[in-house]
Design a protein around this motif. Structure first.
Motif, PDB file in Angstrom:
ATOM      1  N   GLY A 191      -5.874  -0.407   6.945  1.00 29.48           N
ATOM      2  CA  GLY A 191      -6.775   0.620   7.463  1.00 29.48           C
ATOM      3  C   GLY A 191      -6.280   1.225   8.766  1.00 29.48           C
ATOM      4  N   ARG A 192      -5.804   0.380   9.670  1.00 32.93           N
ATOM      5  CA  ARG A 192      -5.274   0.877  10.948  1.00 32.93           C
ATOM      6  C   ARG A 192      -4.012   1.716  10.733  1.00 32.93           C
ATOM      7  NH1 ARG A 192      -6.670  -4.255  12.391  1.00 32.93           N
ATOM      8  NH2 ARG A 192      -4.517  -4.962  12.292  1.00 32.93           N
ATOM      9  N   ALA A 193      -3.120   1.237   9.855  1.00 31.00           N
ATOM     10  CA  ALA A 193      -1.884   1.979   9.580  1.00 31.00           C
ATOM     11  C   ALA A 193      -2.208   3.333   8.965  1.00 31.00           C
ATOM     12  CB  ALA A 193      -0.966   1.162   8.669  1.00 31.00           C
ATOM     13  N   ALA A 194      -3.173   3.376   8.060  1.00 26.07           N
ATOM     14  CA  ALA A 194      -3.577   4.638   7.441  1.00 26.07           C
ATOM     15  C   ALA A 194      -4.151   5.581   8.497  1.00 26.07           C
ATOM     16  CB  ALA A 194      -4.591   4.383   6.334  1.00 26.07           C
ATOM     17  N   ALA A 195      -5.014   5.058   9.344  1.00 31.43           N
ATOM     18  CA  ALA A 195      -5.627   5.878  10.394  1.00 31.43           C
ATOM     19  C   ALA A 195      -4.565   6.478  11.310  1.00 31.43           C
ATOM     20  CB  ALA A 195      -6.627   5.054  11.201  1.00 31.43           C
ATOM     21  N   GLU A 196      -3.505   5.733  11.588  1.00 32.02           N
ATOM     22  CA  GLU A 196      -2.417   6.251  12.417  1.00 32.02           C
ATOM     23  C   GLU A 196      -1.740   7.453  11.768  1.00 32.02           C
ATOM     24  OE1 GLU A 196       0.169   2.921  13.106  1.00 32.02           O
ATOM     25  OE2 GLU A 196      -1.304   1.906  14.386  1.00 32.02           O
ATOM     26  N   ARG A 197      -1.824   7.548  10.440  1.00 32.93           N
ATOM     27  CA  ARG A 197      -1.243   8.670   9.705  1.00 32.93           C
ATOM     28  C   ARG A 197      -2.293   9.726   9.383  1.00 32.93           C
ATOM     29  NH1 ARG A 197       0.357   4.212   7.204  1.00 32.93           N
ATOM     30  NH2 ARG A 197      -0.629   4.695   5.216  1.00 32.93           N
ATOM     31  N   ASN A 254      -9.291   7.634   3.862  1.00 32.85           N
ATOM     32  CA  ASN A 254      -9.686   7.017   2.598  1.00 32.85           C
ATOM     33  C   ASN A 254      -8.659   5.983   2.159  1.00 32.85           C
ATOM     34  OD1 ASN A 254     -11.171   6.482   0.255  1.00 32.85           O
ATOM     35  ND2 ASN A 254      -9.972   7.956  -0.915  1.00 32.85           N
ATOM     36  N   VAL A 255      -9.001   4.721   2.321  1.00 31.98           N
ATOM     37  CA  VAL A 255      -8.200   3.598   1.820  1.00 31.98           C
ATOM     38  C   VAL A 255      -9.021   2.963   0.701  1.00 31.98           C
ATOM     39  CG1 VAL A 255      -7.172   1.352   2.367  1.00 31.98           C
ATOM     40  CG2 VAL A 255      -7.163   3.188   4.088  1.00 31.98           C
ATOM     41  N   TYR A 256      -8.410   2.795  -0.454  1.00 38.66           N
ATOM     42  CA  TYR A 256      -9.156   2.240  -1.586  1.00 38.66           C
ATOM     43  C   TYR A 256      -8.279   1.272  -2.371  1.00 38.66           C
ATOM     44  CZ  TYR A 256      -6.573   5.307  -4.716  1.00 38.66           C
ATOM     45  OH  TYR A 256      -5.577   5.909  -5.432  1.00 38.66           O
ATOM     46  N   TRP A 257      -8.926   0.472  -3.224  1.00 39.77           N
ATOM     47  CA  TRP A 257      -8.218  -0.483  -4.062  1.00 39.77           C
ATOM     48  C   TRP A 257      -9.083  -0.849  -5.243  1.00 39.77           C
ATOM     49  CZ3 TRP A 257     -10.102  -1.455   0.786  1.00 39.77           C
ATOM     50  CH2 TRP A 257     -11.098  -2.423   0.911  1.00 39.77           C
ATOM     51  N   MET A 258      -8.490  -1.615  -6.161  1.00 41.71           N
ATOM     52  CA  MET A 258      -9.204  -2.082  -7.349  1.00 41.71           C
ATOM     53  C   MET A 258      -9.047  -3.594  -7.445  1.00 41.71           C
ATOM     54  SD  MET A 258      -8.050   0.743 -10.160  1.00 41.71           S
ATOM     55  CE  MET A 258      -6.328   0.781  -9.712  1.00 41.71           C
ATOM     56  N   ALA A 290      -5.793  15.616   3.945  1.00 39.49           N
ATOM     57  CA  ALA A 290      -5.065  14.378   4.229  1.00 39.49           C
ATOM     58  C   ALA A 290      -4.838  13.594   2.939  1.00 39.49           C
ATOM     59  CB  ALA A 290      -5.867  13.519   5.213  1.00 39.49           C
ATOM     60  N   ASN A 291      -3.803  12.783   2.935  1.00 39.28           N
ATOM     61  CA  ASN A 291      -3.528  11.907   1.798  1.00 39.28           C
ATOM     62  C   ASN A 291      -4.583  10.818   1.688  1.00 39.28           C
ATOM     63  OD1 ASN A 291      -1.148  13.251   1.186  1.00 39.28           O
ATOM     64  ND2 ASN A 291       0.119  11.861   2.383  1.00 39.28           N
ATOM     65  N   TYR A 293       0.844  -1.190   0.000  1.00 41.63           N
ATOM     66  CA  TYR A 293       0.000   0.000   0.000  1.00 41.63           C
ATOM     67  C   TYR A 293       0.881   1.243   0.000  1.00 41.63           C
ATOM     68  CZ  TYR A 293       1.051   0.011   5.006  1.00 41.63           C
ATOM     69  OH  TYR A 293       1.698   0.029   6.210  1.00 41.63           O
ATOM     70  N   MET A 294       0.309   2.349  -0.450  1.00 39.56           N
ATOM     71  CA  MET A 294       1.069   3.591  -0.471  1.00 39.56           C
ATOM     72  C   MET A 294       0.126   4.784  -0.352  1.00 39.56           C
ATOM     73  SD  MET A 294       2.107   3.424  -4.471  1.00 39.56           S
ATOM     74  CE  MET A 294       2.447   1.690  -4.308  1.00 39.56           C
ATOM     75  N   ASP A 295       0.659   5.839   0.194  1.00 39.37           N
ATOM     76  CA  ASP A 295      -0.098   7.082   0.339  1.00 39.37           C
ATOM     77  C   ASP A 295       0.128   7.940  -0.893  1.00 39.37           C
ATOM     78  OD1 ASP A 295      -0.540   6.079   2.872  1.00 39.37           O
ATOM     79  OD2 ASP A 295       0.757   7.526   3.878  1.00 39.37           O
ATOM     80  N   HIS A 296      -0.835   8.792  -1.182  1.00 43.05           N
ATOM     81  CA  HIS A 296      -0.650   9.796  -2.218  1.00 43.05           C
ATOM     82  C   HIS A 296      -1.539  11.006  -1.924  1.00 43.05           C
ATOM     83  CE1 HIS A 296      -4.458   9.081  -4.408  1.00 43.05           C
ATOM     84  NE2 HIS A 296      -4.282   7.816  -4.075  1.00 43.05           N
ATOM     85  N   ARG A 297      -1.126  12.111  -2.449  1.00 37.68           N
ATOM     86  CA  ARG A 297      -1.885  13.348  -2.267  1.00 37.68           C
ATOM     87  C   ARG A 297      -3.176  13.289  -3.078  1.00 37.68           C
ATOM     88  NH1 ARG A 297       0.834  16.606   0.827  1.00 37.68           N
ATOM     89  NH2 ARG A 297       3.082  16.772   0.707  1.00 37.68           N
TER      90      ARG A 297
END
Length: 148
Positions: A107-113, A117-121, A79-80, A69-73
């Motif tokens: 989801g937990r790791a994203a929330a810590e940052r 919005n966590v999404y995928w295809m 927030a990313n 997974y990765m963050d992006h603007r």
């Protein structure tokens, strides 16, 4: 009851990661040159806001799943966003909660940052995965297009 552990990838996981990611790519009927494997592995451990990260799933100590997974603007929020790029559970572990646990870990790791919005295809015909995704997330009806 099997012991399921989800944890961040570690350098010692290289062989297991390589095998799982190879199986993931095979599932999607594609392959990547060893140069991409090496670059991806290096980037998974490179500090930086937009570098990929990963978790591995261990079922009774055996590696059976992975997620990148990765963050992006985004222009829609301050927030990313977090893009869950690769999710794979070995066939012998499917149905044991591995996929849901990996998604939850992202989801937990994203929330810590501070990311909500966590999404995928996935491919439209990936019915097995879509049953899981329909249980743990909302489908927004978007269709993906690529220029190339």
């Amino acid at each position: 009851m099997p012991d399921l552990v989800i944890r961040p990838l570690e350098k010692a996981d290289h062989a297991a990661w390589h095998e799982l990611w190879t199986d993931y790519l095979t599932f999607y009927e594609t392959e990547k040159p060893e140069e991409v494997f090496a670059s991806t592995w290096e980037r998974l451990f490179t500090p930086g806001e937009y570098e990929p990260r990963g978790f591995i799933a261990l079922l009774d100590g055996k590696p059976v799943g992975l997620v990148h997974y990765m963050d992006h603007r985004t222009t829609w929020t301050v927030a990313n966003n977090c893009y869950l790029q690769d999710l794979f559970t070995a066939p012998e572990a499917r149905g044991s909660g591995v996929g849901a646990a990996l998604i939850s870990a992202v989801g937990r790791a994203a929330a810590e940052r501070g990311i909500t919005n966590v999404y995928w295809m996935t491919q439209n015909n990936n019915a097995t995965a879509r049953r899981l995704y329909d249980r743990v997330a909302r489908h927004h009806g978007f269709i993906r297009y690529n220029l190339a």
